[in-house]
Design a protein around this motif. Sequence first.
Motif, PDB file in Angstrom:
ATOM      1  N   ALA A  12     -62.950 -95.990 -11.647  1.00 27.68           N
ATOM      2  CA  ALA A  12     -63.917 -95.963 -12.751  1.00 27.68           C
ATOM      3  C   ALA A  12     -63.201 -95.597 -14.041  1.00 27.68           C
ATOM      4  O   ALA A  12     -63.081 -94.436 -14.399  1.00 27.68           O
ATOM      5  N   GLY A  13     -62.729 -96.593 -14.746  1.00 21.02           N
ATOM      6  CA  GLY A  13     -62.039 -96.342 -16.003  1.00 21.02           C
ATOM      7  C   GLY A  13     -61.197 -97.533 -16.393  1.00 21.02           C
ATOM      8  O   GLY A  13     -61.343 -98.632 -15.849  1.00 21.02           O
ATOM      9  N   GLY A  14     -60.302 -97.308 -17.350  1.00 19.26           N
ATOM     10  CA  GLY A  14     -59.379 -98.346 -17.757  1.00 19.26           C
ATOM     11  C   GLY A  14     -60.021 -99.484 -18.517  1.00 19.26           C
ATOM     12  O   GLY A  14     -61.112 -99.376 -19.074  1.00 19.26           O
ATOM     13  N   ARG A  15     -59.329-100.616 -18.528  1.00 18.53           N
ATOM     14  CA  ARG A  15     -59.751-101.769 -19.323  1.00 18.53           C
ATOM     15  C   ARG A  15     -60.925-102.520 -18.710  1.00 18.53           C
ATOM     16  O   ARG A  15     -61.631-103.240 -19.406  1.00 18.53           O
ATOM     17  N   GLY A  16     -61.120-102.384 -17.409  1.00 22.25           N
ATOM     18  CA  GLY A  16     -62.171-103.150 -16.752  1.00 22.25           C
ATOM     19  C   GLY A  16     -63.542-102.509 -16.779  1.00 22.25           C
ATOM     20  O   GLY A  16     -64.565-103.204 -16.743  1.00 22.25           O
ATOM     21  N   GLU A  17     -63.588-101.193 -16.855  1.00 25.27           N
ATOM     22  CA  GLU A  17     -64.871-100.491 -16.749  1.00 25.27           C
ATOM     23  C   GLU A  17     -65.848-100.817 -17.881  1.00 25.27           C
ATOM     24  O   GLU A  17     -67.048-100.997 -17.622  1.00 25.27           O
ATOM     25  N   PRO A  18     -65.402-100.931 -19.151  1.00 27.28           N
ATOM     26  CA  PRO A  18     -66.364-101.306 -20.203  1.00 27.28           C
ATOM     27  C   PRO A  18     -67.008-102.664 -19.938  1.00 27.28           C
ATOM     28  O   PRO A  18     -68.185-102.876 -20.255  1.00 27.28           O
ATOM     29  N   ILE A  19     -66.238-103.567 -19.345  1.00 26.96           N
ATOM     30  CA  ILE A  19     -66.767-104.898 -19.040  1.00 26.96           C
ATOM     31  C   ILE A  19     -67.801-104.813 -17.922  1.00 26.96           C
ATOM     32  O   ILE A  19     -68.855-105.459 -17.985  1.00 26.96           O
ATOM     33  N   ASP A 194     -76.442 -92.595 -22.746  1.00 22.41           N
ATOM     34  CA  ASP A 194     -77.180 -93.827 -23.022  1.00 22.41           C
ATOM     35  C   ASP A 194     -77.767 -94.356 -21.712  1.00 22.41           C
ATOM     36  O   ASP A 194     -77.071 -94.409 -20.688  1.00 22.41           O
ATOM     37  N   PRO A 195     -79.045 -94.739 -21.704  1.00 25.90           N
ATOM     38  CA  PRO A 195     -79.691 -95.174 -20.455  1.00 25.90           C
ATOM     39  C   PRO A 195     -78.954 -96.307 -19.742  1.00 25.90           C
ATOM     40  O   PRO A 195     -78.937 -96.356 -18.506  1.00 25.90           O
ATOM     41  N   ARG A 196     -78.336 -97.216 -20.500  1.00 28.59           N
ATOM     42  CA  ARG A 196     -77.627 -98.337 -19.873  1.00 28.59           C
ATOM     43  C   ARG A 196     -76.364 -97.872 -19.160  1.00 28.59           C
ATOM     44  O   ARG A 196     -76.023 -98.367 -18.082  1.00 28.59           O
ATOM     45  N   VAL A 197     -75.681 -96.920 -19.766  1.00 29.16           N
ATOM     46  CA  VAL A 197     -74.470 -96.368 -19.144  1.00 29.16           C
ATOM     47  C   VAL A 197     -74.845 -95.515 -17.937  1.00 29.16           C
ATOM     48  O   VAL A 197     -74.247 -95.630 -16.861  1.00 29.16           O
ATOM     49  N   ALA A 198     -75.857 -94.683 -18.115  1.00 29.74           N
ATOM     50  CA  ALA A 198     -76.315 -93.833 -17.019  1.00 29.74           C
ATOM     51  C   ALA A 198     -76.797 -94.668 -15.838  1.00 29.74           C
ATOM     52  O   ALA A 198     -76.533 -94.341 -14.671  1.00 29.74           O
ATOM     53  N   ALA A 199     -77.490 -95.776 -16.127  1.00 30.05           N
ATOM     54  CA  ALA A 199     -77.998 -96.640 -15.055  1.00 30.05           C
ATOM     55  C   ALA A 199     -76.851 -97.291 -14.300  1.00 30.05           C
ATOM     56  O   ALA A 199     -76.922 -97.456 -13.066  1.00 30.05           O
ATOM     57  N   TYR A 200     -75.804 -97.656 -15.000  1.00 34.03           N
ATOM     58  CA  TYR A 200     -74.649 -98.259 -14.335  1.00 34.03           C
ATOM     59  C   TYR A 200     -74.037 -97.277 -13.341  1.00 34.03           C
ATOM     60  O   TYR A 200     -73.792 -97.626 -12.182  1.00 34.03           O
ATOM     61  N   TYR A 201     -73.799 -96.041 -13.786  1.00 33.67           N
ATOM     62  CA  TYR A 201     -73.165 -95.070 -12.903  1.00 33.67           C
ATOM     63  C   TYR A 201     -74.086 -94.636 -11.762  1.00 33.67           C
ATOM     64  O   TYR A 201     -73.615 -94.340 -10.658  1.00 33.67           O
ATOM     65  N   ALA A 202     -75.385 -94.654 -12.026  1.00 36.49           N
ATOM     66  CA  ALA A 202     -76.330 -94.367 -10.946  1.00 36.49           C
ATOM     67  C   ALA A 202     -76.262 -95.460  -9.882  1.00 36.49           C
ATOM     68  O   ALA A 202     -76.294 -95.184  -8.676  1.00 36.49           O
ATOM     69  N   SER A 203     -76.152 -96.715 -10.330  1.00 38.44           N
ATOM     70  CA  SER A 203     -76.059 -97.828  -9.381  1.00 38.44           C
ATOM     71  C   SER A 203     -74.762 -97.765  -8.598  1.00 38.44           C
ATOM     72  O   SER A 203     -74.718 -98.096  -7.409  1.00 38.44           O
ATOM     73  N   ARG A 204     -73.683 -97.311  -9.244  1.00 42.76           N
ATOM     74  CA  ARG A 204     -72.405 -97.187  -8.548  1.00 42.76           C
ATOM     75  C   ARG A 204     -72.470 -96.094  -7.490  1.00 42.76           C
ATOM     76  O   ARG A 204     -71.945 -96.256  -6.388  1.00 42.76           O
ATOM     77  N   SER A 205     -73.114 -94.991  -7.823  1.00 45.34           N
ATOM     78  CA  SER A 205     -73.248 -93.901  -6.860  1.00 45.34           C
ATOM     79  C   SER A 205     -74.021 -94.362  -5.619  1.00 45.34           C
ATOM     80  O   SER A 205     -73.647 -94.043  -4.480  1.00 45.34           O
TER      81      SER A 205
END
Length: 212
Positions: A12-19, A194-205
């Motif tokens: 979770a990080g680096g150049r790919g995570e923002p994408i 931000d809800p969009r960022v939080a939702a992404y990490y929730a989905s990853r968990s």
Amino acid sequence: MTSYKLTYFDFAGGRGEPIRIALHAAGIEFEDRRLSFPEFSRMRKDTPFNALPTLEIDGAVVSQSNAISRYVGKLAGLYPADDLQALYCDETLDAVEDISHHIGGTFGLEGEELRAAREKLVSGWLTTFLSGLSELLERGGGHYFADDRMTVADLKVLMQTRWLRSGSLDHVPIDLVDRIAPNLVKHQTHIEADPRVAAYYASRSQSVASES
């Protein structure tokens, strides 16, 4: 329907995570191909520039993280339509890429050589670029780097800030960002919430939990 496959390292990080976050925010279905470092070593010559990330769009492979970020950012509504604000966004993306390049130049070093290189980096380029990013954030109003809203530039800076504050880089003080650019620490907290960022990490968990 257009098919997308993003290939990047399995962390979770680096150049790919923002994408990844931008694709998730846009509600775009994509194959999230995550490689270990040994897997990448075996197939790196199959990539356009021996590097990741790559994005396959209906089977056509494109590379270069900032170019992909801009493309996906437009799909996700995370890239400015205004030309000047787009310039501010691009400037930030490229500044972070420069930081990554300088840090990457110290990989592979060991012992005293690594310590000397990282200490030189801390007193030199890292301080320069953190100060510069701090100024760009202030120009944007203090909360975002461009367009007075979250863009892919904010996501890329978030990854860099988290990395520098993680303690995973030997000989880079964990409080470097806090001392040089405290507004980037506030920015990290703001973007993570931000809800969009939080939702992404929730989905990853949830995904990791289901795989274990």
